[in-house]
Scaffold this active site. Structure first.
Site, PDB file in Angstrom:
ATOM      1  CG  ASP A  73      -2.209  -1.059   1.110  1.00 20.69           C
ATOM      2  OD1 ASP A  73      -2.038  -1.715   0.264  1.00 20.69           O
ATOM      3  OD2 ASP A  73      -2.913  -0.748   1.911  1.00 20.69           O
ATOM      4  CG  HIS A 219       2.239   0.096   4.334  1.00 19.98           C
ATOM      5  ND1 HIS A 219       2.165  -0.659   5.478  1.00 19.98           N
ATOM      6  CD2 HIS A 219       1.240   0.834   4.310  1.00 19.98           C
ATOM      7  CE1 HIS A 219       0.934  -0.746   5.710  1.00 19.98           C
ATOM      8  NE2 HIS A 219       0.334   0.340   5.082  1.00 19.98           N
TER       9      HIS A 219
HETATM   10 ZN    ZN Z   1      -2.524   3.205   3.154  1.00 17.04          ZN
END
Ligand code: ZN
Length: 270
Positions: A73, A219
């Protein structure tokens, strides 16, 4: 839409309960406090729980025996995402990238590279607003639409998968995602890579939890960089492979190739 209306009714009823305070007595105070607390807790659960299905249908697993999906992400990041793509290419792993539209527009060549190397590109809103669950209806639609539009501009297709910032829900998310042709995908495993300071610990945490069908949340853009994740990832991939796991995308890639009116698809060949 019925669930959105029910949510708003719950919101109004919770706040309307404050009228019970008048005329003030201790028993009325206790009654009002109980109603208000219960109503608020239910609303918080519906808005904040990442796997709650109530406000929007969502998928947090992948199909297939001993299959896992790794998702990244918040990118693209000009420094860390290319390093991540190098690792994934070396290890021959395909992953799903939930990109932030604004950032994708800044670094389109990185998103194009990820797509060209067999990864899946999905919508993680336009600007990653942390108060996502409190957005006005107009702003919510803009966040979803501009996120999809950014992917379409760069890769030539409208994405089919969506994930909101921090997995937050919004009472109007279900109808708006339906309009945009998006499926909500959450995760089974929150790796807490955002707080990780030690690659060994992060790797061990992932390896301890991993089970068949997991969608793993990581991430590729963090304020302090993602070097901990980048260091842990090769070991995680190797060990999971040894255990017989196969890495799959969070959704079918063919699905992403939706016909668009404009021939932006030529860019995806790069
Ligand atoms: Zn996010």
């Amino acid at each position: 839409m019925a669930r959105s209306a029910t949510f708003f009714a719950l919101f109004l009823a919770t706040h309307a309960s404050l009228v019970l305070l008048y005329p003030f007595t201790l028993s009325r105070l206790l009654l009002t406090a109980s109603i208000y607390t219960v109503g608020t807790l239910i609303m918080l659960y519906l808005l904040f729980h990442p796997r709650s299905q109530w406000l929007v249908d969502n998928r947090s697993r992948v199909e297939g025996e001993r299959c896992l999906a790794v998702t990244f992400d918040d990118g693209p990041n000009p420094l860390d995402t290319p390093k991540l793509l190098d690792i994934l290419r070396d290890k021959n792993v395909k992953a799903t990238f939930f990109v932030v539209g604004k950032r994708a527009d800044q670094y389109p060549e990185i998103v194009r590279r990820a797509w060209a190397e067999g990864h899946l590109i999905a919508n993680h809103t336009w600007s990653h607003r942390h108060l996502f669950c409190f957005l006005t209806p107009g702003r919510l639609r803009t966040e979803i639409e501009r996120g999809s539009e950014s992917v379409r501009r760069i890769c030539g297709f409208r994405p089919r998968l969506f994930r909101s910032p921090v997995g937050l829900r919004h009472p109007l998310l279900r109808p708006y995602l339906k309009d945009a042709g998006l499926e909500y995908v959450s995760w089974t495993m929150r790796t807490r890579d955002t707080f990780a300071r030690n690659p060994g610990m992060l790797a061990r945490r992932i390896l301890k939890q991993a089970t068949s069908g997991d969608i793993i949340l990581l991430h590729d853009h963090l304020p302090d960089g993602t070097h901990v994740m980048l260091e842990a990832l090769p070991r995680v991939i190797d060990e999971l492979r040894q255990r017989g796991f196969e890495f799959v995308l969070a959704g079918p890639r063919e699905d992403a190739v939706v016909t668009t009116q404009e021939p932006a698809a030529s860019e995806s060949a790069r």
